[in-house]
Scaffold this motif. Structure first.
Motif, PDB file in Angstrom:
ATOM      1  N   PRO A  44      -4.169 -15.688  -8.320  1.00 42.63           N
ATOM      2  CA  PRO A  44      -4.461 -14.301  -7.558  1.00 42.63           C
ATOM      3  C   PRO A  44      -4.215 -15.405  -5.281  1.00 42.63           C
ATOM      4  O   PRO A  44      -5.175 -16.419  -5.547  1.00 42.63           O
ATOM      5  N   LEU A  45      -3.047 -14.268  -5.109  1.00 45.63           N
ATOM      6  CA  LEU A  45      -2.933 -15.751  -3.789  1.00 45.63           C
ATOM      7  C   LEU A  45      -3.566 -15.629  -3.048  1.00 45.63           C
ATOM      8  O   LEU A  45      -4.616 -14.235  -2.470  1.00 45.63           O
ATOM      9  N   PRO A  46      -4.433 -16.950  -1.697  1.00 38.21           N
ATOM     10  CA  PRO A  46      -5.306 -16.256  -0.735  1.00 38.21           C
ATOM     11  C   PRO A  46      -4.720 -16.044   0.150  1.00 38.21           C
ATOM     12  O   PRO A  46      -3.111 -15.683   0.690  1.00 38.21           O
ATOM     13  N   TYR A  47      -5.381 -14.846   1.255  1.00 38.98           N
ATOM     14  CA  TYR A  47      -4.917 -14.141   2.088  1.00 38.98           C
ATOM     15  C   TYR A  47      -5.048 -14.859   3.119  1.00 38.98           C
ATOM     16  O   TYR A  47      -6.169 -15.500   3.556  1.00 38.98           O
ATOM     17  N   LEU A  48      -4.254 -15.718   3.983  1.00 37.36           N
ATOM     18  CA  LEU A  48      -3.709 -16.407   5.415  1.00 37.36           C
ATOM     19  C   LEU A  48      -4.271 -15.755   6.488  1.00 37.36           C
ATOM     20  O   LEU A  48      -3.204 -15.064   7.222  1.00 37.36           O
ATOM     21  N   ILE A  49      -5.344 -15.618   7.096  1.00 35.26           N
ATOM     22  CA  ILE A  49      -5.914 -15.349   8.189  1.00 35.26           C
ATOM     23  C   ILE A  49      -6.385 -16.659   9.351  1.00 35.26           C
ATOM     24  O   ILE A  49      -7.423 -16.796   8.772  1.00 35.26           O
ATOM     25  N   SER A  50      -6.395 -16.252  10.694  1.00 43.44           N
ATOM     26  CA  SER A  50      -7.393 -17.131  11.763  1.00 43.44           C
ATOM     27  C   SER A  50      -8.318 -16.436  11.529  1.00 43.44           C
ATOM     28  O   SER A  50      -8.818 -15.249  11.569  1.00 43.44           O
ATOM     29  N   VAL A  84      -9.384  -8.830   1.119  1.00 42.29           N
ATOM     30  CA  VAL A  84     -10.809  -7.682   1.332  1.00 42.29           C
ATOM     31  C   VAL A  84     -11.039  -7.320  -0.321  1.00 42.29           C
ATOM     32  O   VAL A  84     -12.024  -7.609  -0.488  1.00 42.29           O
ATOM     33  N   ALA A  85     -10.562  -6.527  -0.861  1.00 44.39           N
ATOM     34  CA  ALA A  85     -11.411  -5.739  -2.110  1.00 44.39           C
ATOM     35  C   ALA A  85     -11.268  -6.985  -3.000  1.00 44.39           C
ATOM     36  O   ALA A  85     -12.646  -6.676  -3.792  1.00 44.39           O
ATOM     37  N   ALA A  86     -10.279  -7.590  -3.037  1.00 45.20           N
ATOM     38  CA  ALA A  86     -10.585  -9.022  -3.526  1.00 45.20           C
ATOM     39  C   ALA A  86     -11.704  -9.975  -4.005  1.00 45.20           C
ATOM     40  O   ALA A  86     -12.363 -10.146  -4.430  1.00 45.20           O
ATOM     41  N   GLU A  87     -11.912 -10.364  -2.603  1.00 41.66           N
ATOM     42  CA  GLU A  87     -12.632 -11.685  -2.166  1.00 41.66           C
ATOM     43  C   GLU A  87     -13.973 -10.836  -2.083  1.00 41.66           C
ATOM     44  O   GLU A  87     -15.439 -11.598  -2.544  1.00 41.66           O
ATOM     45  N   LEU A  88     -14.347  -9.346  -2.325  1.00 37.21           N
ATOM     46  CA  LEU A  88     -15.448  -8.806  -1.917  1.00 37.21           C
ATOM     47  C   LEU A  88     -15.726  -8.644  -3.281  1.00 37.21           C
ATOM     48  O   LEU A  88     -16.879  -7.947  -3.602  1.00 37.21           O
ATOM     49  N   GLY A  89     -14.993  -7.702  -3.956  1.00 38.55           N
ATOM     50  CA  GLY A  89     -14.998  -7.481  -5.933  1.00 38.55           C
ATOM     51  C   GLY A  89     -15.466  -6.223  -5.296  1.00 38.55           C
ATOM     52  O   GLY A  89     -16.397  -6.098  -6.045  1.00 38.55           O
ATOM     53  N   LEU A  90     -14.918  -5.864  -5.019  1.00 41.60           N
ATOM     54  CA  LEU A  90     -14.960  -4.170  -4.075  1.00 41.60           C
ATOM     55  C   LEU A  90     -14.024  -3.223  -6.030  1.00 41.60           C
ATOM     56  O   LEU A  90     -14.562  -2.017  -5.246  1.00 41.60           O
ATOM     57  N   GLY A  91     -13.573  -4.651  -6.795  1.00 43.30           N
ATOM     58  CA  GLY A  91     -12.689  -3.200  -7.883  1.00 43.30           C
ATOM     59  C   GLY A  91     -11.411  -3.033  -7.339  1.00 43.30           C
ATOM     60  O   GLY A  91     -11.033  -3.381  -5.942  1.00 43.30           O
ATOM     61  N   GLU A  92     -10.396  -2.267  -8.133  1.00 45.23           N
ATOM     62  CA  GLU A  92      -8.975  -1.766  -7.948  1.00 45.23           C
ATOM     63  C   GLU A  92      -9.223  -1.242  -6.585  1.00 45.23           C
ATOM     64  O   GLU A  92     -10.082  -0.122  -6.138  1.00 45.23           O
ATOM     65  N   LEU A  93      -7.889  -2.208  -5.760  1.00 47.97           N
ATOM     66  CA  LEU A  93      -7.890  -0.711  -4.304  1.00 47.97           C
ATOM     67  C   LEU A  93      -7.632   0.848  -4.768  1.00 47.97           C
ATOM     68  O   LEU A  93      -6.894   0.662  -4.701  1.00 47.97           O
ATOM     69  N   LEU A  94      -8.049   1.738  -3.754  1.00 52.25           N
ATOM     70  CA  LEU A  94      -7.234   2.492  -3.953  1.00 52.25           C
ATOM     71  C   LEU A  94      -6.648   2.928  -2.566  1.00 52.25           C
ATOM     72  O   LEU A  94      -6.248   2.169  -1.556  1.00 52.25           O
ATOM     73  N   ARG A  95      -5.883   3.638  -2.782  1.00 52.43           N
ATOM     74  CA  ARG A  95      -4.270   3.395  -2.108  1.00 52.43           C
ATOM     75  C   ARG A  95      -3.965   4.916  -1.513  1.00 52.43           C
ATOM     76  O   ARG A  95      -3.623   5.746  -2.839  1.00 52.43           O
ATOM     77  N   TRP A  96      -4.392   5.020  -0.595  1.00 53.30           N
ATOM     78  CA  TRP A  96      -3.245   6.972  -0.349  1.00 53.30           C
ATOM     79  C   TRP A  96      -1.578   6.590   0.971  1.00 53.30           C
ATOM     80  O   TRP A  96      -2.239   5.955   2.008  1.00 53.30           O
ATOM     81  N   PRO A  97      -0.948   6.137   0.856  1.00 49.79           N
ATOM     82  CA  PRO A  97       0.297   5.577   0.873  1.00 49.79           C
ATOM     83  C   PRO A  97       0.690   7.544   1.917  1.00 49.79           C
ATOM     84  O   PRO A  97       0.758   8.431   1.998  1.00 49.79           O
ATOM     85  N   VAL A  98       0.237   7.493   3.269  1.00 47.52           N
ATOM     86  CA  VAL A  98       0.624   8.178   4.315  1.00 47.52           C
ATOM     87  C   VAL A  98       2.063   8.800   3.982  1.00 47.52           C
ATOM     88  O   VAL A  98       3.159   7.619   5.443  1.00 47.52           O
ATOM     89  N   ASN A  99       2.154   9.597   4.379  1.00 44.91           N
ATOM     90  CA  ASN A  99       4.187  10.920   4.423  1.00 44.91           C
ATOM     91  C   ASN A  99       3.620  11.681   5.495  1.00 44.91           C
ATOM     92  O   ASN A  99       2.345  12.238   6.137  1.00 44.91           O
TER      93      ASN A  99
END
Length: 319
Positions: A44-50, A84-99
């Motif tokens: 898993p790649l780190p997410y670079l954020i300030s 956030v989901a990976a780092e906090l161990g919240l399981g598979e991310l649920l995704r709602w792509p809006v159109n």
């Protein structure tokens, strides 16, 4: 410019001659199965954020409020939700792509009334018991996120500004109360209290009691927007706002190294320079830089006529 032979990277020749070709490994961000990731040694790649922006994320977590992430394309808005989901161990991310056709109703649950009628008729004709109504109900990503559990789920509502103008207001009650009803289950006889329904995970079922889904912990909700239109004040009041800026040169270097390894830019410094020059005049995304550097590292002559323009094309205006 790469000195490797033409045959090393030109897989397609356009000459109509069929040949057996082994495709090279895909970029790390284009590998989709656990097996392919393990075979390549990918982690898993780190997410670079300030720190400043991470503090805003933490504020949303503490307040249990949706995080509204805005910024130009390619600044990592959607990736933040996965991080956030990976780092906090919240399981598979649920995704709602809006159109433009998205509705809160579909994001909460879907009911296959026609399928139920068909299967009920067939069961009666065969003299079998009728299938449970729960067989024909599937919770959407938002509905699944509201299912009570030991830990909250993480939900990405992607590109909210592509939805109908009323969509943000339609979400207000759900965001405020963390509950919704499934009318088809509420109308069942009183002796039918519990019904098993499917979730958006497609792998499990959950029990809905008296037709109501009430979260125990408000889910971690990340909403992305490209800033294409404004949202109503009532919606904004219920969100924590994070505006991600375009990465500067130092952060671009760090992102490339995180994805492609230390030294990935050594043979591609001029690509970074061209990317920065072009981005000053037109909108470009960070993943376009990653694509160009990956090609150079794989021996592709990225300076070949038209190739760099194809990879680093502007994201706005006429195509």
């Amino acid at each position: 410019m790469s000195t490797q032979p033409e045959a090393d990277w030109r897989l397609f020749r356009g000459d109509g001659s069929q040949r057996a070709v082994d495709l090279p490994p895909a970029p790390p961000w284009r590998r989709f199965t656990p097996e392919s990731r393990e075979a390549s040694g990918a982690t898993p790649l780190p997410y670079l954020i300030s720190k400043e922006h991470a503090d805003v994320v933490n504020a949303a977590l503490h307040l249990r409020r949706p995080l509204l992430v805005t910024g130009p394309a390619g600044t990592g808005k959607s990736s933040l939700a996965y991080a956030v989901a990976a780092e906090l161990g919240l399981g598979e991310l649920l995704r709602w792509p809006v159109n433009s056709r998205s509705s809160v109703q579909d994001a909460l649950y879907q009911y296959d009334a026609i399928g139920r009628l068909r299967e009920t008729t067939l069961s009666r004709d065969r003299g079998e018991a009728e299938p449970s109504i729960g067989t024909f109900i599937r919770l959407g990503p938002l509905g699944t996120a509201l299912v009570p559990g030991r830990r909250p789920r993480a939900l990405l509502i992607d590109e909210m500004d592509k939805g109908d103008v009323d969509l943000p207001n339609d979400l207000l009650t759900v965001f405020e109360d963390g509950v919704f009803e499934i009318p088809e289950l509420v109308r069942l006889p009183e002796d039918i209290e519990n019904v098993e329904v499917h979730t958006a995970d497609h792998r499990e079922t959950v029990t809905v009691r008296h037709g109501q889904v009430q979260c125990a912990e408000f889910p971690v909700v990340v909403i992305t927007s490209n800033g294409e239109r404004d949202f109503p004040p009532a919606f904004l009041r219920r969100c924590i706002r994070l505006d991600l800026p375009v990465p500067d040169e130092d952060r671009l270097r760090a992102i490339v190294e995180a994805h492609l390894g230390p030294g990935a830019l050594d043979p591609a410094e001029e690509i970074l320079r061209q990317f920065l020059d072009r981005r000053a005049a037109h909108e470009l995304a960070t993943d376009q830089l990653l694509n160009a550097v990956f090609l150079r590292g794989g021996g592709v002559d990225i300076d070949a006529r038209g190739l760099l323009d194809a990879v680093l094309h502007q994201l706005t205006g006429t195509v």
